[in-house]
Design an enzyme around this catalytic site. Sequence first.
Site, PDB file in Angstrom:
ATOM      1  N   HIS A 255       0.779  -1.256   0.056  1.00  0.00           N
ATOM      2  CA  HIS A 255       0.036  -0.077   0.181  1.00  0.00           C
ATOM      3  C   HIS A 255       0.699   1.472  -0.070  1.00  0.00           C
ATOM      4  O   HIS A 255       0.425   2.233  -0.680  1.00  0.00           O
ATOM      5  CB  HIS A 255      -1.004  -0.094   1.281  1.00  0.00           C
ATOM      6  CG  HIS A 255      -1.834  -0.981   1.064  1.00  0.00           C
ATOM      7  ND1 HIS A 255      -2.738  -1.498   1.985  1.00  0.00           N
ATOM      8  CD2 HIS A 255      -2.515  -1.606  -0.052  1.00  0.00           C
ATOM      9  CE1 HIS A 255      -3.608  -2.159   1.731  1.00  0.00           C
ATOM     10  NE2 HIS A 255      -3.668  -2.475   0.368  1.00  0.00           N
ATOM     11  N   HIS A 390      -4.428  -5.889 -10.882  1.00  0.00           N
ATOM     12  CA  HIS A 390      -3.115  -5.182 -10.325  1.00  0.00           C
ATOM     13  C   HIS A 390      -2.080  -5.612 -11.617  1.00  0.00           C
ATOM     14  O   HIS A 390      -1.452  -4.563 -11.928  1.00  0.00           O
ATOM     15  CB  HIS A 390      -2.718  -6.138  -9.227  1.00  0.00           C
ATOM     16  CG  HIS A 390      -3.414  -5.206  -7.979  1.00  0.00           C
ATOM     17  ND1 HIS A 390      -4.437  -5.846  -7.243  1.00  0.00           N
ATOM     18  CD2 HIS A 390      -3.085  -4.134  -7.362  1.00  0.00           C
ATOM     19  CE1 HIS A 390      -4.829  -5.102  -6.184  1.00  0.00           C
ATOM     20  NE2 HIS A 390      -3.882  -3.854  -6.289  1.00  0.00           N
TER      21      HIS A 390
END
Length: 419
Positions: A255, A390
């Site tokens: 993150h 992703h």
Amino acid sequence: MHSIPAASSSWLNTPAHQQWLAAEGMRLLAFAKASRLTIGFGNLDERGQLPADAQAETMNTARMTHSFALAHLQGLPGFAELVDHGIQALSGPLRDAEHGGWFATLEPRDGSTDKAAYLHAFVALAASSAQVARRPGAQALLDDAIAVIERHFWCETQGAMRESFNRDWSVEEAYRGANSNMHATEAFLALADVTQDSRWLNRALRIAERLIHGHGAANQYLVIEHFDGQWQPLHAYNQANPADGFRPFGTTPGHGFEWARLLLHLEAARVQAGMLTPGWLLRDAQQLFAHNCQHAWQVDGAPGMVYTLDWDRRPVVRQRLHWVHCEASAAASALLQRTGEAQYETWYRRLWEYSEQYLIDPVHGSWHHELDADNRPSAQIWGGKPDLYHAWQAVLIPRLPLAPSMATALAQGSGSRVM
């Protein structure tokens, strides 16, 4: 502010590398097509098959719809109908027709009917990309998603998203999460482009200022993930369940990389819109990348980024997740575009070499979603290969400008490196 061109020898400027990214994108897309169900999209196993009990989930349906919209916008045949299929599922069975908003699954499990900000951010992203692609039903879905965000999730006082509610919105979870707000930031960048409304860029800035320039900077740029309803950090949250796929204990380096990239997209978007743009967006992006590389890369002796760290910067969950490396390479490419600095070229190449060696599966397709601490395929946190989003964005971001957002950039033809 202008991006500084990378050296002519940079992989970002090398036709062969751009062709490699494009080819890998086509391989990922071909694998993901099999996720189609009668309603929405399901989670594929490691061989690209749908399990017998597969059912549509809002997260994957929204991510697939967004991803297929980006493919369609590139002019790739065979994806428009998949976008339409996703719109139909999100506009119909996955939507709560009685109370509004979206369920997590077609048939909520264990009696759960929570309405989560994380899921609603992905619905907004999918709707915005589908609308840019001019697909039928996209505008209505987009209007619906924006209305739900406005009515229930956005907190103007706090300048961030509320986390979740029960089905009829009468009970709110006493928790605030960085993950849902991060994906809201991503969605808001896309909403700003598709609606031409700068309030979304202001909201994205407020989220980033709270979570990164405030809490993150005070924690050596390692992202604090969990908070109470008043935004006080919950350092012990999920300590008994450290490998949770969405709310793990400690800090999540992946993150940190994702936030670094989003800060650069936000900076570029605000500059492009002629808005006041704070200098800390770039500085914080650089610090996020540097600190998360320092503490997560090869810290236990083996190549790769660990999944989580504790508050003393020690590895907790040592699995190597594919999405972490996707976000790290995407952040490196964004920083390279923005600064031209050689250190980001080094990291960009290092991360792709790692992914090619360990994560990309040339036998069964797509990427291994999880490796153990010795870089062998594992399934402790994420089984199968359900995630296109992703890896697909990781091969697309290096071929696009930092602004506008991906769908709009493709629609405008501003991604000159897309091949």
